[in-house]
Every structure is written in C-alpha cells, then in structure tokens.
Design an enzyme around this catalytic site. Structure first.
Site: not given
Ligand code: ACO
Length: 403
Positions: A273, A328
């Site tokens: 998140h 989710d």
């Molecule tokens: N699985 C694996 N690794 C992850 C995940 C995940 N679900 N989420 C974040 N990371 C890792 C990234 O790979 C990144 O690693 P790095 O620094 O080594 O490159 C680090 O954690 C930071 O991730 P970002 O994508 O930069 O974090 P951001 O805050 O931009 O993204 C998001 C948040 C979009 C929710 C992301 O966690 C994601 O895509 N999750 C999966 C989709 C999801 O469940 N979305 C629902 C969110 S809740 C909602 O909208 C109601």
C-alpha cells in the site's frame, strides 16, 4: 534536448519538486478521513474504522462522511427512506444496458451507466442544497441497482426490481438472486461497504476531486472515479487476488509462487500500500469477518492458501519493505463465500466508495479551485516539420521513453 544553461537549471530545480505518482504530495486539505500508515489507523471524520464497523451501518456511515456528522435518529430515518425510495432506475437506463456487450466488464458498464444518469438529471445547480441532496441520494440509491441490473441482463434475464422491505446491503444481494439473503451475509456485506466507503486521497478520490473542481455534475464525478477505481493497481486488485489464489491452487505452491514473483518483480496482488506500512486495519477486520462467515457457511478452500501467503510474504519482504495485506486481500474471499461473481467485486467496492467520493465532491465545492498542476517538459524544441515522403522508417521503440 537541453540546449542552454538556463533550461538545465530550470529542469534541475523542477525535478527536485517532482514526485513520481505524486507520492506524498498533499493535493487537498480534507476533514473527511485520516490514515496513519505507520500505526495502522483509519478514521472517518475522526471516528475509528473499528468502531464504525462494529456499531454503525453503511448508510449511517455514508451520512457521516457526506454531511460531516453522525445523524440523529430522525435524520437517519429520513436519509434511509429517501434512498429506499430512489432505488429504481429509469427503464431507459435498463434498455441502454441491454445494448452493452454481455462480455463487457461490469465496471465499464457501471461507469457508462453512472455517466448516463447525468443525462436524466442534467441540471447543474451546485449552489442549491436540494440539488446536492438529491444527487447524493440518487447516486447512493441507484448505483447498486445498476450493478445488479447489468449482471442480470448479461445473463439474459430481466433485472430484479429492488425490494423495499430490505436494507441497503440485503437488497443488493436480493437483486442478484431474487432470494432474501441470510441475515449474517447481509450484515457482513454492510460492514464491507463501511470498510470500503472512504480512504483519503487515493487515485479514484483524486480523480473525483479533479473532476469536481471543473464544476461538472456529480454523475460525471462518480463516473470518472469509477473508471479510475477499475484498474488492477487500485480497486481491481480484489478480483486479481482470487485469480491469483486459484492459480496458486494449494498451500504447498505458495512458497514457490512468492519466490517466482519476487524474482521477476511481479506484484503479489492484495499486498502493499502506498500509505500503510503495517497490515491494513481493514484487512484485519475483513479477515475476522471471513472467519465468522466460514464458521457459519463452511470453510473456503482458498482461505488456507491466503493465510500461508500472508505468512510467506511477511517472511520474505513484509518486514523489510512494509508489504502487508491490504483491504483487497480478504474481501474477495468473503464475496466469493457470499456467492458473488468475481467480476462484481470491484463494482461492490465502487458501491461503497460512492459515499467517500460524494463527501470529497462536497468538500471540493466548498473550497473550489480548479486543479491545474504543472509538468516538466522533457521533450525537444525547434524541430522542423519533415514532409511525409522524406521521413525514414522509425525503428520500433519501447513505448514512450519511460514517460
Ligand atoms: N508484491 C511484491 N512486491 C511489492 C508489492 C507487492 N504487492 N507491493 C510493493 N512491492 C515492492 C516493490 O516491488 C518495490 O520494491 P523495490 O523497492 O525493491 O523496487 C517496493 O515494494 C515499493 O513498491 P512500489 O510499487 O514503489 O509501492 P507503491 O507505493 O508505488 O505501490 C501499490 C503501492 C500500487 C498498492 C503496490 O503495493 C501494488 O501494486 N500492490 C499490488 C496491487 C494491490 O493490491 N493494489 C490494491 C491497493 S489497495 C487499494 O487500492 C484499494
């Protein structure tokens, strides 16, 4: 192309202000909700989500979010009655839905239908409290009916008319099956609505506020927010979670699945998140609800996979990167047990989030200044127009240079 020192200095200064995805950039002052992502706190109008989930109903919570205070018994009764009375949608809307491709995604159908409502209630009297009230009531009342109607129509059936004897969540389940739902099922769906009703400045709420800031009508505000919520990185993740659990298939496959995702930088759906760096408080409540529901209606084969997944993700990256289950992760398991088809999970999220979007719409109107951010131009200047027969065939590039 940077061709002067002045351009270079401008770029460096502006780049310092630039945040990918506007991460951490305040886009509004708001009194609607509050999140502390380090401590796992979520409040609507100052009241904790735990307390609201336990003591309030979705409609009361919607009132709180939109009007900024808890209603008196009389105000709540009036609000509920108005919503009940406005649940039906015009036959023109139902006829329009019959022209939608049945294979289309229900979120696309919902976005189109929400925008179409604006055709029927076109007056844009944003300074008239009665217009505001009517728009709030209509959107809260009709969105569930439109979700259920599209579902019935795509199955080749007529939509089921709303049942005035049933409360908000119970009526939605009824419109999917024409059977009065189990009281626990209706109660759990109502709590799910409350948990999904609002969550500060996420992508769809930002979208709603940007649209609101142009002083367009509230149906366009909700339609734009629905389109934004549909994406797999936002509301669409609940659907992706179930697809992922099906793909994993067994508890033994969890560890290799996580290892593969981490090795290939593939996101594990339902985890992570932008704000929470601990387990999302809504995920904890949903997990408890799931357990209650499974207790009554029998266990779900995917729950054990979900529990193992949470454990393994925490072990590999959870503590290091703050990646824990988000809202989710458990909602899909609950909806599946309630007999709701997978592609209606995100529309259910939208039904609930209408309350938050409308609260932000009203808040935006009260302090409005049209959103007009800036950009950092990183393209070229002073190029000449090349006549078409003198252009060389371009080598296919990878998208748009990362922009
Ligand atoms: N699985 C694996 N690794 C992850 C995940 C995940 N679900 N989420 C974040 N990371 C890792 C990234 O790979 C990144 O690693 P790095 O620094 O080594 O490159 C680090 O954690 C930071 O991730 P970002 O994508 O930069 O974090 P951001 O805050 O931009 O993204 C998001 C948040 C979009 C929710 C992301 O966690 C994601 O895509 N999750 C999966 C989709 C999801 O469940 N979305 C629902 C969110 S809740 C909602 O909208 C109601």
């Amino acid at each position: 192309m940077i061709d002067s020192l002045q351009d270079w200095l401008f770029m460096v200064t502006k780049m310092d202000d630039f945040k990918d995805g506007l991460a951490g950039v305040p886009a509004a002052k708001s009194r609607v909700s509050y999140v502390d992502g380090e401590k796992g706190i979520l409040e609507y109008r100052g009241i904790s989500i735990q307390e609201l989930a336990q003591k309030s109903s979705f409609i009361e919570t919607a009132y709180l979010l939109i009007w900024g205070k808890l209603p008196t018994a009389e105000e709540l009764e009036e609000f509920q009655t108005e919503i009940r009375y406005h649940r039906r949608v015009k036959y023109h809307i139902r006829d329009m839905m019959k022209c939608f491709p049945g294979s289309g995604h229900p979120m696309d159908a919902l976005q189109t239908s929400a925008a179409a409502l604006g055709l029927f209630y076109a007056r844009r009297a944003l300074d008239d409290p009665q217009y505001i009230r009517a728009a709030v009531v209509r959107l809260l009342a009709k969105i569930p009916t439109m979700v259920a109607a599209f579902h019935m129509i795509r199955k080749g059936n007529d939509p089921i008319q709303p049942n005035d004897d049933l409360d908000y969540a119970a009526n939605f389940l009824y419109m999917l099956t024409e059977r009065k739902p189990d009281p626990l099922a209706a109660q759990i769906l109502d709590i799910c609505y409350t948990l999904h009703a609002e969550h500060t400045m996420n992508a769809s709420t930002f979208s709603a506020r940007v649209t609101a800031s142009t002083l367009t009508d509230p149906y366009a505000v909700v339609a734009s927010a629905v389109g934004t919520l549909a994406g797999p990185l936002h509301g669409g993740a609940n659907e992706e979670v179930l697809i992922m659990l099906e793909e994993i298939g067994s508890v033994e496959n969890v560890r290799p699945y996580v290892e593969k995702c981490l090795a290939t930088k593939q996101k594990i759906m339902g985890f992570g998140h932008r704000v929470y760096k601990v387990k999302d408080p809504r995920a904890t409540i949903l997990q408890n609800l799931a357990e209650q529901l499974f207790e009554k209606m029998g266990h779900d084969e995917y729950y054990a996979i979900a529990i193992e997944l949470e454990k393994v993700v925490e072990e590999y990256v959870g503590r290091e990167k703050g990646i824990y289950p988000n809202v989710d992760f458990y909602s899909g398991l609950l909806y599946r047990k309630l007999g709701i088809p997978t592609d209606l999970f995100t529309p259910i999220f939208a039904i609930a989030r209408v309350a938050g979007w409308l609260a932000h719409w009203k808040e935006q109107l009260a302090v409005n200044k049209i959103y007009r951010p800036t950009q950092i131009y990183v393209g070229e200047h002073n190029l000449s127009y090349i006549p078409i027969d003198e252009r060389v065939v371009a080598i296919p590039s990878e998208g748009m240079d990362g922009f």
